[in-house]
Scaffold this active site. Structure first.
Site, PDB file in Angstrom:
ATOM      1  CE  LYS A   1       5.256  -5.515   2.377  1.00  0.00           C
ATOM      2  NZ  LYS A   1       3.850  -5.969   1.851  1.00  0.00           N
TER       3      LYS A   1
ATOM      4  CE  LYS B   1       6.517  -2.985  -0.777  1.00  0.00           C
ATOM      5  NZ  LYS B   1       5.143  -3.466  -1.155  1.00  0.00           N
TER       6      LYS B   1
END
Length: 330
Positions: free
Chosen positions: A203, A255
């Protein structure tokens, strides 16, 4: 005039000649089961609240969230990832409403699970940022820094209350060191070995999260660069993947998706568990904004962006277009 033998002997264009031909030889196919719908539920509202930066996306009421979940089942998608938006007055330094059995996220989990049962995977964002008055993903120390280990204690409690509320899958997204192991242990301690973990493994600290901050009513002060990953790094992601798998992750996620397709591809090649990618708010909003201006073909751009994510190696895609695209594919 060309002479014999000067023409190409191999003509790849033959396999692009008609829509049916292109469909037959397609190497990558989208399917409704590929998709997971991120959804926001807001405490204390009687009507869905449009998110200005994300046209077509709303902060749901409890009732409209149940309807969205039912529509997701009908469309054939695999899951719904829930994010809770509490009343501003209920936020505090520890994000206590995030572990309150009667907090908005836990209530919504029970609502959706009662509505869809096991026909849809009910997933929950396991993070404190929606619930803290400072907007960070963890507990702060006396110097205002995110305290990794104190945060892990909160995540353990969160995992247990989310499992009790009906989550099939929890998604630890705070990027704390050791979070997957702590969450797995916490779930196993209460006999919830059945609850799966979708690890937000890679992320990145991205500029593309902007519209999401409005979606969850973020109170963030500062940034998250000390715990989210640096956009320049690849090996860092692969190290995180190895750690999360060692700690018990059932699935891993990258992400954002679009700006990090190289990371999606590397992770997919390296692991033998399902890989997900999150097409985040900024990716969504850019396409919607350009389409609204008439600069791009909206529907084609959506499908192309999703095809690119799957082609890179994502088994599942979190996207705000999940239900819409699934209906189109069906």
């Amino acid at each position: 005039m060309s002479t014999y033998g000067s023409f190409p002997g191999t003509r790849p264009r033959r396999l692009r000649s008609t829509p049916v031909m292109r469909r037959m030889v397609a190497e990558t196919r989208l399917h409704p089961a590929d998709f997971i719908l991120p959804a926001f539920v807001r405490e204390g509202v009687s009507e869905p609240v449009p998110i200005a930066a994300m046209p077509g996306v709303v902060q749901h009421t409890r009732d409209s969230l149940k309807k969205a979940a039912a529509e997701a089942v009908e469309a054939g998608i695999s899951g719904i990832m829930l994010f809770g938006v509490p009343e501003e007055a209920k936020k505090d330094a520890l994000g206590t409403t995030g572990t309150d059995p009667d907090g908005i996220l836990q209530v919504a989990l029970r609502d959706v699970r009662a509505e869809v049962g096991d026909e849809l995977l009910v997933m929950s964002d396991l993070c404190l940022d929606e619930f803290t008055d400072h907007g960070h993903c963890g507990v702060l120390d006396a110097q205002g820094r995110v305290d990794n280990d104190a945060t892990l204690e909160r995540y353990a409690e969160m995992a247990q209350v989310q499992a009790d509320a009906g989550a099939h899958v929890v998604g630890p997204s705070g990027m704390m060191d050791g979070q997957i192991g702590v969450v797995r242990d916490a779930l196993d301690q209460i006999g919830r070995e059945d609850v799966a973990i979708l690890a937000y493994t890679a992320k990145y600290a991205s500029a593309f999260y902007g519209p999401f901050r409005e979606a969850v009513g973020s109170s963030l002060k500062g940034d998250r660069k000390t715990y989210q990953q640096d956009a320049a790094n690849v090996r860092d992601s692969m190290r995180e993947v190895a750690l999360d798998l060692e700690e018990g992750a059932d699935m891993v996620m990258v992400k954002p998706a679009g700006p990090y397709l190289d990371i999606v591809a590397k992770v997919a090649e390296a692991v033998d568990v399902p890989v997900a990618a999150y097409q985040i708010s900024g990716e969504y909003s850019m396409i919607e904004a350009a389409a609204e201006k008439g600069w791009i073909d909206r529907d084609r751009a959506i499908l192309e962006s999703l095809t690119g994510i799957k082609r890179a190696g994502a088994r599942n895609i979190l996207t705000y277009w999940a239900t819409e695209v699934a209906r189109t594919l069906r």
